[in-house]
Design an enzyme around this catalytic site. Structure first.
Site, mmCIF file in Angstrom:
data_model
loop_
_atom_site.group_PDB
_atom_site.id
_atom_site.type_symbol
_atom_site.label_atom_id
_atom_site.label_comp_id
_atom_site.label_asym_id
_atom_site.label_seq_id
_atom_site.Cartn_x
_atom_site.Cartn_y
_atom_site.Cartn_z
ATOM 1 N N ARG A 189 72.509 -14.542 69.509
ATOM 2 C CA ARG A 189 73.425 -13.636 68.848
ATOM 3 C C ARG A 189 74.645 -13.410 69.721
ATOM 4 O O ARG A 189 74.532 -13.392 70.959
ATOM 5 C CB ARG A 189 72.773 -12.268 68.618
ATOM 6 C CG ARG A 189 71.879 -12.174 67.416
ATOM 7 C CD ARG A 189 72.667 -12.248 66.104
ATOM 8 N NE ARG A 189 71.815 -12.153 64.946
ATOM 9 C CZ ARG A 189 71.236 -13.190 64.321
ATOM 10 N NH1 ARG A 189 71.427 -14.420 64.773
ATOM 11 N NH2 ARG A 189 70.481 -13.002 63.260
ATOM 12 N N GLU A 210 81.883 -12.156 65.775
ATOM 13 C CA GLU A 210 82.131 -13.282 64.871
ATOM 14 C C GLU A 210 82.345 -12.776 63.438
ATOM 15 O O GLU A 210 81.796 -11.750 63.077
ATOM 16 C CB GLU A 210 80.965 -14.288 64.929
ATOM 17 C CG GLU A 210 79.626 -13.722 64.488
ATOM 18 C CD GLU A 210 78.474 -14.703 64.708
ATOM 19 O OE1 GLU A 210 78.317 -15.230 65.810
ATOM 20 O OE2 GLU A 210 77.720 -14.902 63.752
ATOM 21 N N HIS A 244 77.991 -20.539 63.892
ATOM 22 C CA HIS A 244 76.676 -19.953 63.587
ATOM 23 C C HIS A 244 75.926 -20.796 62.538
ATOM 24 O O HIS A 244 75.609 -20.311 61.454
ATOM 25 C CB HIS A 244 76.841 -18.509 63.081
ATOM 26 C CG HIS A 244 75.593 -17.690 63.280
ATOM 27 N ND1 HIS A 244 75.605 -16.351 63.625
ATOM 28 C CD2 HIS A 244 74.276 -18.022 63.181
ATOM 29 C CE1 HIS A 244 74.370 -15.906 63.712
ATOM 30 N NE2 HIS A 244 73.550 -16.899 63.455
HETATM 31 C C1 DGY Z 1 68.947 -16.171 62.066
HETATM 32 O O1 DGY Z 1 68.117 -16.524 61.233
HETATM 33 O O2 DGY Z 1 68.799 -15.155 62.739
HETATM 34 C C2 DGY Z 1 70.144 -17.012 62.200
HETATM 35 O O3 DGY Z 1 70.848 -16.735 63.332
HETATM 36 C C3 DGY Z 1 71.007 -16.821 60.979
HETATM 37 O O4 DGY Z 1 71.536 -15.538 60.979
#
Ligand code: DGY
Length: 335
Positions: free
Chosen positions: A241, A270, A288
Site C-alpha cells: 500500500r 495515489e 496498482h
Molecule cells: C488488494 O487486493 O488489496 C489490491 O491491492 C487491490 O486493491
C-alpha cells in the site's frame, strides 16, 4: 422487473459478474472508477442495501451516516484500509474483502517488479523506444544487479508474502522475513524462510519486498532511517500500500544512489505519484495492478458479488458471506 433490494457498484465490473447480481437485486453501476468526494460517496450510498466498492472509495462513519438501509459493503481487494471497519461494525453493516483469489497473481507481480527494477528493464526499453540504440554500446552499459543467489527480504509474511517466498527457490535465494508474529515452523520450512528482526531484515536483504497491510502502525514503516540501513545495491519492491513507504525519502535515496532501484505498484496519495519518483530512471512504476490478470480480477469481482449476495440473504451462503471481515456486525444483516 424491479427487485426489492438495491446495490451500488462503484466501478464497471465484468458483465457476467454483474449478471449474477442482477438476478437478485436492482443494480446501479458506475461507468468509470473515480475518486469521489466524501459528499459524493455519502450520496451514492443513500437508499441502497449494499455496495461493491474499491480502494479509492473511503467508507467511513461520514459515508454511511444516516444510511439505515445499508446492510453490506463488499470490497474489491484483500486490503481493506479504505474501510473503517469499526464504524461499519458499529452500524451493523457487513464488510467483506477478496482474500486468496489474488495471492498467486500478486506474488507473481512482486517478482515482475523485482526483476524489472534489478535488471533495468523499463529504462532500457524507454531508451530503445527513443531510438537511441544506434550501435556503439559499451560492454559495461546497462549493468543491473543480480537477483539469483541473493538474499530476499520480505516485510509482512501473510499469504502473499509466503507466495513470494516460495518463488525464491527457483532463484536459489536465501529468504529472510519480518512479521509481527513469527510463522509456525512448518510454514517457515515450507517457505524456506527465516524470521529476523526488522533491523536485520533491512541490513541483510539484498532485495526487499513489502507485503504488509497498511494502518497507523505501518505508516512510513520504510522511511529515511530504514532506507539508510539497506544495502546500496538493494532493490525495494512495494506491492502493499502507498503510505507504507515515505515516497519523498525513497526518491531522495534513489536519486543519491543510496539504493539501486525500486519497483513500485502503490503510492502515497495515489493516483497522484510523487513527481520526484516520476523523474527517476531507477524506479519502475505501475498503477496498482499487481492483481490485474484477467482470471484474477474476474475471480475477485465474482467473490465480491458472492459476498454481497450472501450478506443480503441470497444463495446457498445466505447470511454467511465467504470472506466476512466483521462477523460481530451480525444484527442488521438478513433482517
Ligand atoms: C488488494 O487486493 O488489496 C489490491 O491491492 C487491490 O486493491
Amino acid at each position: 422487473m424491479s427487485k426489492q433490494q438495491r446495490v451500488w457498484v462503484s466501478r464497471p465490473l465484468f458483465p457476467e459478474v454483474l449478471a449474477t447480481l442482477a438476478q437478485h437485486v436492482d443494480l446501479c453501476v458506475e461507468t468509470k472508477e473515480s475518486k469521489r468526494t466524501p459528499e459524493q460517496l455519502h450520496a451514492k450510498l443513500a437508499d441502497v442495501d449494499g455496495a461493491i466498492v474499491g480502494l479509492s472509495d473511503r467508507i467511513d462513519a461520514a459515508a454511511i451516516a444516516g444510511h439505515h438501509r445499508l446492510r453490506a459493503v463488499a470490497n474489491l481487494g484483500v486490503g481493506y484500509n479504505n474501510l473503517d471497519l469499526a464504524a461499519l461494525t458499529a452500524a451493523g453493516i457487513i464488510a467483506t474483502n477478496t482474500p486468496d483469489v489474488l495471492t498467486q497473481t500478486t506474488a507473481d507481480y512482486a517478482w515482475a517488479l523485482l526483476l524489472a527494477a534489478a535488471r533495468r528493464v523499463s529504462s532500457a526499453e524507454r531508451w530503445l523506444r527513443a531510438g537511441r540504440w544506434r550501435g556503439g554500446m559499451r560492454f559495461d552499459d546497462w549493468l543491473g544487479v543480480d537477483v539469483h543467489g541473493k538474499t530476499l527480504g520480505i516485510l509482512g509474511m501473510g499469504r502473499i508474502g509466503q507466495a513470494v517466498a516460495r518463488r525464491a527457490s527457483g532463484f536459489d535465494m536465501r529468504v529472510i522475513y519480518h512479521n509481527r508474529s513469527r510463522l509456525p515452523e512448518a510454514v517457515e520450512r515450507d517457505c524456506r524462510a527465516t524470521w529476523v528482526d526488522k533491523t536485520a531484515l533491512l541490513q541483510q536483504a539484498d532485495h526487499l519486498v513489502l507485503v504488509l497491510p497498511y494502518g497507523a502502525q505501518s505508516h512510513h514503516a520504510i522511511g529515511a532511517a530504514e532506507l539508510d540501513m539497506m544495502k546500496r545495491t538493494a532493490v525495494l519492491v512495494n506491492i502493499a500500500r502507498g503510505g507504507i513507504v515515505d515516497d519523498a525519502a525513497l526518491a531522495v535515496a534513489l536519486r543519491d544512489g543510496r539504493l539501486a532501484a525500486a519497483g513500485l505498484d502503490v503510492f502515497e496519495g495515489e493516483p497522484a505519484v510523487n513527481p520526484a519518483l516520476r523523474e527517476l530512471d531507477n524506479a519502475v512504476l505501475s498503477p496498482h495492478i499487481a492483481s490485474a490478470s484477467a482470471d484474477t480480477r474476474r475471480a475477485m469481482a465474482q467473490l465480491a458479488a458472492d459476498n454481497l449476495l450472501a450478506a443480503l440473504g441470497f444463495g446457498p451462503q445466505a447470511g454467511h458471506p465467504p470472506s466476512w471481515l466483521n462477523p460481530e456486525a451480525r444484527g442488521r444483516a438478513c433482517r
